[in-house]
Enzyme design. Structure first.
Site, PDB file in Angstrom:
ATOM      1  N   LYS A   1       0.819  -1.217  -0.175  1.00  0.00           N
ATOM      2  CA  LYS A   1       0.089  -0.025  -0.094  1.00  0.00           C
ATOM      3  C   LYS A   1       0.946   1.276   0.032  1.00  0.00           C
ATOM      4  O   LYS A   1       0.366   2.139  -0.693  1.00  0.00           O
ATOM      5  CB  LYS A   1      -1.012  -0.187   1.313  1.00  0.00           C
ATOM      6  CG  LYS A   1      -0.298   0.014   2.746  1.00  0.00           C
ATOM      7  CD  LYS A   1      -1.393   0.035   3.673  1.00  0.00           C
ATOM      8  CE  LYS A   1      -0.597  -0.042   5.020  1.00  0.00           C
ATOM      9  NZ  LYS A   1       0.012   0.771   5.141  1.00  0.00           N
ATOM     10  N   THR A   2       1.974   1.289   0.564  1.00  0.00           N
ATOM     11  CA  THR A   2       2.651   2.474   0.744  1.00  0.00           C
ATOM     12  C   THR A   2       3.388   2.628  -0.823  1.00  0.00           C
ATOM     13  O   THR A   2       3.565   3.698  -1.086  1.00  0.00           O
ATOM     14  CB  THR A   2       3.894   2.268   1.736  1.00  0.00           C
ATOM     15  OG1 THR A   2       3.379   2.050   2.849  1.00  0.00           O
ATOM     16  CG2 THR A   2       4.677   3.616   1.834  1.00  0.00           C
TER      17      THR A   2
ATOM     18  N   ASP B   1      -2.769   7.657   4.422  1.00  0.00           N
ATOM     19  CA  ASP B   1      -2.417   6.383   4.689  1.00  0.00           C
ATOM     20  C   ASP B   1      -3.176   5.806   5.689  1.00  0.00           C
ATOM     21  O   ASP B   1      -3.663   6.678   6.738  1.00  0.00           O
ATOM     22  CB  ASP B   1      -0.756   6.204   4.899  1.00  0.00           C
ATOM     23  CG  ASP B   1      -0.222   4.972   4.916  1.00  0.00           C
ATOM     24  OD1 ASP B   1      -0.997   3.702   4.406  1.00  0.00           O
ATOM     25  OD2 ASP B   1       0.850   4.668   5.347  1.00  0.00           O
TER      26      ASP B   1
ATOM     27  N   GLN C   1      -7.299  -4.737   9.513  1.00  0.00           N
ATOM     28  CA  GLN C   1      -6.138  -4.431  10.197  1.00  0.00           C
ATOM     29  C   GLN C   1      -6.585  -3.001  11.123  1.00  0.00           C
ATOM     30  O   GLN C   1      -5.656  -2.596  11.810  1.00  0.00           O
ATOM     31  CB  GLN C   1      -5.023  -4.168   9.341  1.00  0.00           C
ATOM     32  CG  GLN C   1      -4.447  -5.422   8.717  1.00  0.00           C
ATOM     33  CD  GLN C   1      -3.246  -5.005   8.109  1.00  0.00           C
ATOM     34  OE1 GLN C   1      -2.301  -4.955   8.663  1.00  0.00           O
ATOM     35  NE2 GLN C   1      -3.302  -4.826   6.833  1.00  0.00           N
TER      36      GLN C   1
END
Length: 593
Positions: free
Chosen positions: A8-9, A204, A235
């Site tokens: 994802k980053t 994020d 998460q």
């Protein structure tokens, strides 16, 4: 929607580089927001490298003016308020109060209003005010919500707390967001200025946002609607901090024309580990769930070990580490992590490791016998065993002068003749009212209370107080310094990592041990009857499983000494969710004890 280990980053950083290099967007019009300074720094460094590679003509040198604005929610709001906070009455030179400063204000107000800190915890009041602010509720509004004794006290203190902050030209951590949202809602021209500036917004860890953070990004993105958020509801494990995984669903309602991308390819774990994670998380019904896949098909089966007791559990892990390191020279102690649900569980692991000389490092925590609450209670016991111990007496005195004087006057009460260590320990805790320093409703305080209870486990093993204290001193003396030769391997610390499941988010290890897989321990006993909390425990289990790259061990003890009591335990319901074909079960041989 980005699953664990799906990059994802990378998505965020590549999108920013693409906007700047391909779409010629001014970097100063791009805002990246995340939760920690470390994450913000890492994202900036990744973008800098991408920009340098894509901009060879500049000789690979990228200046700060060519970089997007990246930071935490709080740092962004602090900058905005320094520039425009005067519009809502704040001087640009305001002070930001930390938790201790804020707590001092609460205590001062309680003293002025003659509210006993013994009956109502100042920390609880401050934590409640923090939660209220994160929900963007003003003191006037909260007066209408307050019900019952405690909430009415909070409603009474909240406006006075805010006034004292104002009088000191200070803001607490929660005010940074609260006041920025208020500034935007009351001054359209200021909001417009920042909406124009931040043409592209990227966020994020969106599943960890609270109401204030959600509102802030919604206001900023209202004009251009160029907003990209990355998150994984599976998460979301910080509900107790105010994080709301539902913000992901609400986002899709606020932006009906949103494009949703599912990042389901995992680059970290084997398919067997991913299948185990899905088997656990798929039982949740309140949030979207991704089915992760990888080209690393198959993999090693997951090992479930039933230990005789808590010591056997640790010794089994050490034997497996030694076996794996013997079979694979690329593995060292730093390849292993041990994850547990509660901080107190580290005590037995630490003691066995110290006894056998296994190097370890605690992440996000303090060694058991170095924890404040443990040292406090031990100081009482040391003074009972040796009234001349001035160092321990000095520590107790800091907990309250009157309490200390009473304790010293009543030392005869704790005569050791015929009393076990556990009886003396329980008497100390009761007579000194030590537990009143902590509030069971606060997560941090709950951990402290659990550590005190775990000290009872040690006490049960030593009938005499002097033997107990001697053992504690020997364990403390065995703590391996971080610079010892056996601890370091070149520049890297070659040590097994010990941490709570909450602290493990975002990390990865070749081999993961999840210990204490028993109902009541994990999932935690207080969550068993609450569906929302049980779903969060399940998400926590998902986070733990997905830390593993190659091999996952799940361990539980058929008999465990925990919080001073020996209990027989049932294996965790999360373990029962796992398909038999991906598991291998191992049971300890021999007698129970």
């Amino acid at each position: 929607m980005a699953g664990a280990g799906s990059g994802k980053t990378r998505v965020l950083t590549h999108k920013v580089a693409y906007l700047i290099l391909n779409k010629r967007v001014n970097p100063n019009n791009i805002l990246m927001v995340t939760f920690t300074n470390k994450a913000a720094f890492e994202m900036k460094e990744r973008i800098r490298k991408l920009m340098a590679n894509g901009n060879r003509q500049a000789g690979g040198q990228i200046t700060n003016s060519q970089m997007p604005i990246a930071g935490t929610f709080h740092s962004l709001c602090a900058k905005i308020l320094r520039i425009d906070g005067e519009r809502i009455g704040f001087s640009a030179r305001f002070t930001i109060y930390d938790e201790n400063d804020s707590l001092d204000i609460v205590k001062t107000i309680m003293k002025e209003k003659d509210i006993s800190p013994k009956q109502t915890s100042p920390r609880s009041i401050h934590a409640n005010i923090s939660q209220i602010k994160n929900e963007l509720i003003t003191p006037t509004q909260y007066l209408q919500y307050a019900r019952g004794y405690f909430q009415e006290i909070v409603a009474d203190i909240y406006p006075l707390y805010q006034k004292k902050l104002r009088d000191n030209n200070a803001l607490d951590f929660d005010d940074l967001l609260f006041e920025t949202v208020r500034l935007f809602n009351t001054h359209e021209d200021i909001l417009g200025k920042y909406q124009n500036k931040f043409e592209y917004i990227l966020v994020d860890e969106y599943q960890d946002t609270n109401t204030a953070q959600y509102s802030l990004t919604k206001l900023l993105a209202k004009r251009y609607r160029n907003i990209t958020v990355v998150g994984d509801a599976s998460q979301s494990i910080y509900g107790w901090r105010g994080a709301n995984y539902r913000n992901i669903t609400t986002f899709q309602e606020d932006y009906p024309d949103v494009k949703v991308y599912h990042l389901e390819r995992n680059y970290r774990s084997t398919q067997i580990i991913l299948d185990a994670a899905f088997a656990v998380i798929s039982k949740n019904t309140n949030h979207p769930i991704l089915k992760l896949w990888t080209d690393k098909e198959g993999g090693e089966t997951i090992t479930l070990y039933e230990a005789r007791n808590e010591h056997d559990e640790v010794e089994y892990m050490i034997s497996q580490m030694n076996r794996l390191m013997g079979e694979d020279s690329s593995l060292g102690f730093s390849s292993f992590v041990i994850l547990y649900r509660t901080n107190a569980q580290s005590r037995v692991i630490e003691e066995v490791f110290l006894h056998l000389g296994i190097p370890y490092t605690l992440v996000g925590g303090v060694r058991f016998y170095d924890r404040k609450e443990v040292k406090d209670v031990l100081s009482y016991l040391r003074v009972i065993a040796n009234p001349s111990d001035s160092v321990s007496a000095k520590r107790i005195a800091k907990l309250g002068k009157k309490k200390f004087e009473k304790f010293m006057l009543d030392l005869d009460k704790y005569e050791q003749n015929g009393k076990t260590t556990l009886e003396i320990l329980d008497q100390v805790i009761k007579e000194t009212d030590y537990l009143s320093l902590y509030d069971e409703n606060l997560e941090e305080d709950r951990m402290r209370l659990e550590n005190i209870k775990e000290l009872r486990s040690v006490a049960t093993e030593f009938v005499e107080l002097t033997s107990f204290l001697e053992n504690v001193s020997l364990v403390e003396a065995e703590y391996m310094p971080d610079d010892s030769p056996s601890f370091k391997d070149g520049k890297e610390k070659n040590a097994v990592t010990l941490m709570t499941l909450h602290a493990a988010k975002g990390l990865e290890f070749p081999v993961v041990f999840m210990v204490g897989m028993e109902d009541g321990l994990f999932p935690h006993s207080r969550t068993l009857l609450d569906r929302e909390q049980l779903e969060e425990e399940r998400r926590l289990c998902y986070v733990g499983i997905t830390r593993a790259m190659k091999k996952l061990y799940l361990t539980y003890a058929s008999s465990r000494l925990f919080f001073g009591q020996r209990t027989s335990n049932v294996v965790s319901q999360f373990v029962l969710d796992l398909p038999e074909e991906i598991m291998e079960t191992s049971v300890a041989a021999g007698d129970f004890f």
